[in-house]
Design an enzyme around this catalytic site. Structure first.
Site, short mmCIF file in Angstrom:
data_model
loop_
_atom_site.label_atom_id
_atom_site.label_comp_id
_atom_site.label_asym_id
_atom_site.label_seq_id
_atom_site.Cartn_x
_atom_site.Cartn_y
_atom_site.Cartn_z
N GLU A 117 -0.81 -4.96 1.60
CA GLU A 117 -2.12 -4.29 1.62
C GLU A 117 -3.23 -5.31 1.84
OE1 GLU A 117 -3.04 -2.37 -2.11
OE2 GLU A 117 -4.80 -1.33 -1.30
N ASP A 156 -13.36 3.02 -5.50
CA ASP A 156 -12.23 3.80 -5.99
C ASP A 156 -12.65 5.06 -6.74
OD1 ASP A 156 -9.70 2.45 -5.15
OD2 ASP A 156 -10.68 0.74 -6.10
N HIS A 194 -10.89 -0.55 1.76
CA HIS A 194 -10.80 -1.99 1.97
C HIS A 194 -11.32 -2.50 3.31
CE1 HIS A 194 -7.54 -2.67 -1.36
NE2 HIS A 194 -8.58 -1.99 -1.76
N ASP A 249 -15.58 -0.85 -2.39
CA ASP A 249 -14.26 -0.36 -2.81
C ASP A 249 -14.34 0.21 -4.23
OD1 ASP A 249 -11.45 -0.05 -2.80
OD2 ASP A 249 -11.19 -1.99 -3.78
N HIS A 291 -3.17 3.89 1.21
CA HIS A 291 -3.78 4.15 -0.08
C HIS A 291 -4.99 5.02 0.21
CE1 HIS A 291 -2.21 0.87 -3.05
NE2 HIS A 291 -1.31 1.79 -2.74
N TRP A 327 -0.11 -6.31 -3.14
CA TRP A 327 -1.55 -6.56 -3.04
C TRP A 327 -1.93 -7.62 -4.06
CZ3 TRP A 327 -5.31 -5.94 -6.93
CH2 TRP A 327 -6.59 -6.31 -6.51
N ASP A 336 -5.68 0.65 2.83
CA ASP A 336 -6.42 1.35 1.78
C ASP A 336 -7.79 1.62 2.37
OD1 ASP A 336 -8.37 1.56 -0.38
OD2 ASP A 336 -6.79 0.96 -1.76
N ASP A 396 -4.94 6.20 -4.56
CA ASP A 396 -5.29 4.97 -5.28
C ASP A 396 -6.78 5.00 -5.64
OD1 ASP A 396 -5.53 2.48 -6.38
OD2 ASP A 396 -5.51 1.41 -4.47
N LYS A 411 -7.42 -6.45 2.26
CA LYS A 411 -8.68 -6.13 1.59
C LYS A 411 -9.80 -6.97 2.17
CE LYS A 411 -10.57 -5.23 -2.94
NZ LYS A 411 -10.25 -4.85 -4.32
C1 RNT Z 1 -7.10 -2.93 -5.16
C2 RNT Z 1 -6.02 -2.29 -4.38
C3 RNT Z 1 -4.76 -2.01 -5.12
C4 RNT Z 1 -5.00 -1.49 -6.52
C5 RNT Z 1 -3.78 -0.95 -7.21
C6 RNT Z 1 -3.98 -0.78 -8.67
O1 RNT Z 1 -8.28 -3.05 -4.49
O2 RNT Z 1 -6.50 -1.13 -3.79
O3 RNT Z 1 -3.97 -1.17 -4.39
O4 RNT Z 1 -5.97 -0.48 -6.53
O5 RNT Z 1 -2.70 -1.73 -6.92
ZN ZN Z 2 -5.10 0.12 -2.82
#
Ligand code: RNT
Ligand code: ZN
Length: 419
Positions: free
Chosen positions: A225, A297, A263, A295, A287, A184, A260, A327, A227
């Protein structure tokens, strides 16, 4: 009713619906879920002093953050004792552990810089997943790494990717468990670019070069990955959904897509994308996070979309085709609790999915009994799931209720607040 009677009662209720709760618990116990080391120190790592960059951000300043490998391992050990199920260790390259006075840059990393992590994983009987770290580093130039027009910058990051393939191979060989290596980057632009394709062509070439490093695809599982946008990178992301998915499709003999669920555009759901991708890819990676408006998290909770994602894996009978990794990173609450709540939430979602009469529901759909399908899906929501969860936790030797939080409070007092 005693606790045991409660489970026995629940087991009967589920059996009446055609669900074998014993089988569900047995299966779940063995399903690895990756536990991300980066919740413990706000994605800082040990190889630099600078800020977190690359379009991601942690917010909050809760005391007790891990600052050394020893502290991070100590914290993870605490977490591991509070989790039911099977955890796998998920590391970023920035968590390399150097000898005192030693330092090598990311393009020169070697397996030996992760030997202590291998020892840790073996001690806890865990496999390891890995991530090259394409952020928080001075060689990130103008917000770009693998997509940079500066060939020196791009070459540095390609070398980093290759080094990580070798380290992933080492992890897989040492643990005997396949290592998922996730690529990523936050590469992108804050405002409207003049050239959208150029950076993507460079990114494509860079990942191809990284994947030219030899590895056994049965043991090293690179993935890409996607985004939609990041902080400071709002207008354009090089590794968009279409780019990443197409890359994985075009190289399905050597890598997989990673989704993810933070994303995508807010009305898109990864639960729906899981079965779509499983029609084409032998294996995919996830993720699991909780996006709030963006995003963000946040810690994974036992919420509707989390449940739906778990259901889709179970319904597609894809336990051995989906690599699951957590994640998220919240620096505003106790980090040990953040890890624990998120892992337990995903375990709950999986257990609930396994305790859903999926075959019966499918049958109703296939015979167009849509009214009954709706009725049944609503009924399933209030089955005595809590009693099965409590039983599962007790069989895994952890608290089924919030008793685990008392341990965290004690740990906070004894360890975290003294740092
Ligand atoms: C970031 C991605 C990625 C990170 C990690 C730390 O938007 O989700 O996966 O969160 O690699
Ligand atoms: Zn991620």
């Amino acid at each position: 009713m005693t606790d045991n009677n409660r489970y026995e009662y629940a087991k009967k209720v589920y059996a009446g619906m055609g669900v074998d709760t014993e089988k569900a618990m047995e299966l779940l116990k063995e399903l690895p879920v990756s536990l991300h080391c980066w919740q413990g120190d706000d994605v800082t790592g040990f190889d630099h002093d600078g800020p977190l960059t690359g379009g991601i951000q942690t917010t909050g300043n809760y005391p007790g953050k891990a600052r050394t490998p020893e502290q991070l391992m100590e914290d993870m050990e605490k977490v591991l004792r509070l989790l039911p199920g099977k955890a796998k260790l998920n590391l970023h390259a920035s968590y390399a552990i150097f000898e005192p006075g030693e330092f090598v840059d990311r393009d020169k990393l070697e397996p030996k810089h992760f030997a202590k992590w291998v020892e840790f994983a073996k001690k806890h009987n865990m496999g390891i997943d890995f991530n090259p770290t394409f952020f928080s580093h001075p060689m990130m130039k103008d917000g770009l790494t693998l997509a940079s027009p500066d060939e020196e910058v791009r070459a540095f990051w390609i070398e980093h990717g290759k080094a990580c393939i070798r380290i992933s191979q080492y992890f897989a060989e040492e643990t005997g468990v396949p290592c998922v290596m996730n690529i990523w980057t936050g590469d992108g632009f804050k405002d409207i670019p003049a050239d959208r394709m150029g950076p993507r062509m460079r990114y494509k070439d860079s990942i191809e070069q990284i994947l030219s490093e030899p590895y056994d695809f049965n043991m090293v599982k690179p993935c890409v990955e996607s985004k939609v946008f990041g902080i400071g990178v709002e207008a354009y992301t090089v590794g968009s959904a279409e780019f990443s998915l197409s890359f994985a499709a075009a190289h399905s003999d050597k890598c997989m897509p990673l989704m993810d669920n933070g994303h995508y555009h807010p009305t898109e759901v990864v639960s729906d994308k899981i079965p779509a991708l499983l029609c084409f890819f032998p294996e995919i990676a996830l993720h699991i996070t909780r996006p709030i408006r963006w995003d963000s998290d946040h810690v994974v909770l036992f919420d509707d979309e989390t449940k739906e994602m778990a259901k889709e894996i179970v319904r597609s009978n894809a336990f051995d085709r989906v690599y699951m990794a957590l994640d998220y990173f919240d620096a505003s609450i106790n980090r040990i609790a953040a890890w624990t709540v998120g892992f337990r939430s995903w375990q709950k979602a999986l257990l609930m999915a396994l305790c859903t009469p999926n075959e019966r529901l499918k049958e109703l759909q296939d015979t167009n009994q849509m009214t009954e399908l709706m009725v049944m899906q609503e009924e399933v929501k209030t089955l005595p799931f809590g009693d099965v969860w409590a039983e599962y936790c007790s069989r895994c030797g952890v608290a089924g209720d919030t008793a685990w939080f008392d341990e965290i409070k004690k740990y906070e007092e004894d360890v975290l607040l003294k740092r």
